[in-house]
Design a protein around this motif. Structure first.
Motif, PDB file in Angstrom:
ATOM      1  N   VAL A   1       0.843  -1.195   0.000  1.00  0.00           N
ATOM      2  CA  VAL A   1       0.000   0.000   0.000  1.00  0.00           C
ATOM      3  C   VAL A   1       0.877   1.243   0.000  1.00  0.00           C
ATOM      4  N   MET A   2       0.549   2.209  -0.877  1.00  0.00           N
ATOM      5  CA  MET A   2       1.237   3.497  -0.847  1.00  0.00           C
ATOM      6  C   MET A   2       0.743   4.291   0.354  1.00  0.00           C
ATOM      7  N   THR A   3       1.672   4.767   1.196  1.00  0.00           N
ATOM      8  CA  THR A   3       1.277   5.502   2.400  1.00  0.00           C
ATOM      9  C   THR A   3       1.474   7.006   2.274  1.00  0.00           C
ATOM     10  N   SER A   4       2.420   7.460   1.444  1.00  0.00           N
ATOM     11  CA  SER A   4       2.630   8.903   1.271  1.00  0.00           C
ATOM     12  C   SER A   4       3.462   9.140   0.017  1.00  0.00           C
ATOM     13  N   ALA A   5       3.471  10.402  -0.428  1.00  0.00           N
ATOM     14  CA  ALA A   5       4.242  10.780  -1.617  1.00  0.00           C
ATOM     15  C   ALA A   5       4.670  12.229  -1.511  1.00  0.00           C
ATOM     16  N   THR A   6       5.817  12.533  -2.076  1.00  0.00           N
ATOM     17  CA  THR A   6       6.286  13.909  -2.240  1.00  0.00           C
ATOM     18  C   THR A   6       6.589  14.121  -3.711  1.00  0.00           C
ATOM     19  N   ALA A   7       7.242  15.242  -4.030  1.00  0.00           N
ATOM     20  CA  ALA A   7       7.548  15.526  -5.432  1.00  0.00           C
ATOM     21  C   ALA A   7       8.511  14.510  -6.026  1.00  0.00           C
ATOM     22  N   ASN A   8       9.350  13.883  -5.201  1.00  0.00           N
ATOM     23  CA  ASN A   8      10.380  12.976  -5.730  1.00  0.00           C
ATOM     24  C   ASN A   8      10.391  11.605  -5.057  1.00  0.00           C
ATOM     25  N   ASN A   9       9.553  11.387  -4.030  1.00  0.00           N
ATOM     26  CA  ASN A   9       9.582  10.123  -3.298  1.00  0.00           C
ATOM     27  C   ASN A   9       8.181   9.536  -3.181  1.00  0.00           C
ATOM     28  N   ILE A  10       8.127   8.197  -3.126  1.00  0.00           N
ATOM     29  CA  ILE A  10       6.879   7.499  -2.803  1.00  0.00           C
ATOM     30  C   ILE A  10       7.198   6.460  -1.734  1.00  0.00           C
ATOM     31  N   THR A  11       6.383   6.413  -0.683  1.00  0.00           N
ATOM     32  CA  THR A  11       6.592   5.481   0.421  1.00  0.00           C
ATOM     33  C   THR A  11       5.506   4.411   0.405  1.00  0.00           C
ATOM     34  N   PHE A  12       5.941   3.152   0.609  1.00  0.00           N
ATOM     35  CA  PHE A  12       5.020   2.021   0.600  1.00  0.00           C
ATOM     36  C   PHE A  12       5.141   1.243   1.910  1.00  0.00           C
ATOM     37  N   GLU A  13       4.018   0.603   2.301  1.00  0.00           N
ATOM     38  CA  GLU A  13       4.043  -0.347   3.405  1.00  0.00           C
ATOM     39  C   GLU A  13       3.787  -1.739   2.826  1.00  0.00           C
TER      40      GLU A  13
END
Length: 464
Positions: A333-345
């Motif tokens: 699951v994608m938990t957050s995103a910025t302009a250059n990063n994506i965080t997954f759990e």
């Protein structure tokens, strides 16, 4: 408010009345910011005085009066100036092209008033040859020579290939030859651990100056296998391809040969075959990768990597056996995103994770070492991703509590296809496809929002 001009006026009057008045007392002083100079420089040292009992005069370290500039005094002289008692008098001492012999104490006099200055003239350290390549043999000793000339005599420090200061020991011996201003570093019993860049640094603290020389040391030595153990157990997954890497360092650069090995016979493997491929580097810190297609005939065999150069030969054995294919993740699951990063759990309910309990893992249940993410930008109108253009990101884990991972350095405001696999020492699982198109944010929009909030906060702070 009408009292403000009067207060300012009174304050100004106070400033004027408290200003210091000029004194008629005679004074004499030498004005300079530094007393350390380098050979060849041109310097002017000023002597200042007022209400003096006589004319300003300069005297050199021998006690001789320094004359004005003339045909006989072209290098060291004074430049007299017209003066009155109403303004300070200046008498500059001029020294052209300083030499070492100019060091000493100079005195400025006027009647019974005097002031002195002691100057030091040095010669900045010079190392004529600043780079040197050195090659020698394993087991020999080598001497690195660093000639550093300057005044005062520089302090010389040697640094090893890891940029650490060297002190005398059984391995290193430093000697200094005063007549030639040369420091010599002797390195004993050369081995494959010694090649690298060594440095000689000559420092003159008084002149705030230093010079350096770099030595690029190479040692001719037999191959040294860099794999962790003398023999390595390789786990593989049936009907898949497996990379087996043999690493070694050697100088000259080594050659790598692969062979199938049993107790009585070695069958050399050519560069390419129906069930294998070989990829080899040609560097002194080299490697060779044997890629095997794992079948029942491949399993339970030994493969020998032979590394050789003119200095010697080394062998390394790999034993291939079957390991389990790990289960894929159960949820991503994608938990957050910025302009250059994506965080997954990532969740993997059926995975066995590594535990450092001193018990060897079972081939049928090898622990998960981490995850592999593969991403490719989503193209409008195409629902099937073109994975040949995908980029992979490998993450290591040490416990089942480590579940959050961030993919960095992505393009802003971009949608991606994402898939994830678990991996163990044998290989990786099938891919788990992430639902939807995870997307990075628009950095400019985020910045605009932040500025808007800042302006809004400033408005309310001024209003209330």
């Amino acid at each position: 408010m009408r009292w403000l001009p009067l207060a300012v006026c009174c304050y100004a009057v106070g400033l004027v009345s408290s200003a210091p008045t000029e004194s008629d007392e005679p004074y004499l002083k030498i004005k300079t910011r530094t007393t350390t100079f380098n050979v060849g420089e041109r310097r002017a040292i000023y002597c200042e005085g007022q209400h003096l009992p006589g004319n300003l005069e300069w005297y050199d370290p021998s006690g001789a009066k320094i004359p004005p500039r003339s045909t006989k005094a072209k290098r060291i002289f004074v430049e007299p100036r017209i003066s009155t008692n109403d303004v300070p008098t200046f008498l500059p001492l001029m020294i052209q092209k300083l030499i070492l012999a100019d060091s000493g104490t100079y005195i400025c006099k006027a009647g019974d008033l005097s002031s002195n200055i002691t100057i030091f003239v040095g010669e900045k350290v010079v190392i004529t040859e600043t780079e040197e390549d050195v090659i020698d043999e394993e087991g020999h000793h080598v001497e690195l020579s660093c000639q550093a000339k300057g005044t005062p005599v520089p302090d010389i420090q040697w640094y090893d290939k890891d940029s650490q200061p060297i002190v005398n020991s059984a391995k290193y011996r430093i000697t200094y030859k005063p007549r030639s201003s040369t420091s010599v570093l002797r390195i004993n019993d050369l081995s494959h651990m010694d090649p690298g860049k060594y440095k000689c640094k000559a420092t003159q603290e008084k002149l705030s100056h230093f010079a350096e020389k770099f030595f690029h040391l190479s040692v001719r030595h037999k191959p040294v296998i860099m794999n962790e153990y003398s023999e390595s157990e390789v786990y593989a997954i049936l009907d898949e391809w497996k990379n087996i890497t043999c690493k070694a360092i050697a100088y000259p650069a080594p050659t790598f040969t692969w062979s199938k090995h049993d107790d009585n016979y070695d069958e050399e493997m050519r560069n390419d075959g129906p069930d294998h491929k070989i990829t080899t580097s040609k560097e002194t810190d080299g490697y060779s990768v044997l890629t095997l297609h794992i079948t029942n005939e491949t399993l339970e065999k030994q493969y020998k990597c032979t590394v050789e150069n003119p200095k010697g030969r080394q062998n390394f054995m790999f034993h291939v056996s079957l390991g389990n294919k790990p289960d894929p993740p159960t949820a991503v699951v994608m938990t957050s995103a910025t302009a250059n990063n994506i965080t997954f759990e990532v969740s993997c309910e059926n995975c066995t994770f590594f535990k450092d309990d001193g018990i060897a893992p079972k081939p049928e249940n090898l622990p998960v070492l981490g995850y592999v993410f593969e991403i490719v930008p989503h193209m409008e109108g195409f629902t099937v991703p073109y994975w040949l253009n995908g980029t992979q990101y490998t993450f290591d884990i040490t416990s089942d509590n480590e579940t959050v991972f961030t993919i960095e350095n992505l393009e802003k405001s971009t949608e991606y296809h994402v898939r994830v696999a678990t991996r163990n020492i044998a290989g990786q699982s099938d891919w788990f496809d992430v639902v939807g198109y995870p997307k990075t944010t628009d950095g400019a929009a985020a910045l605009t929002t932040s500025i808007g909030l800042l302006i809004l906060a400033l408005f309310f702070s001024l209003r209330y």
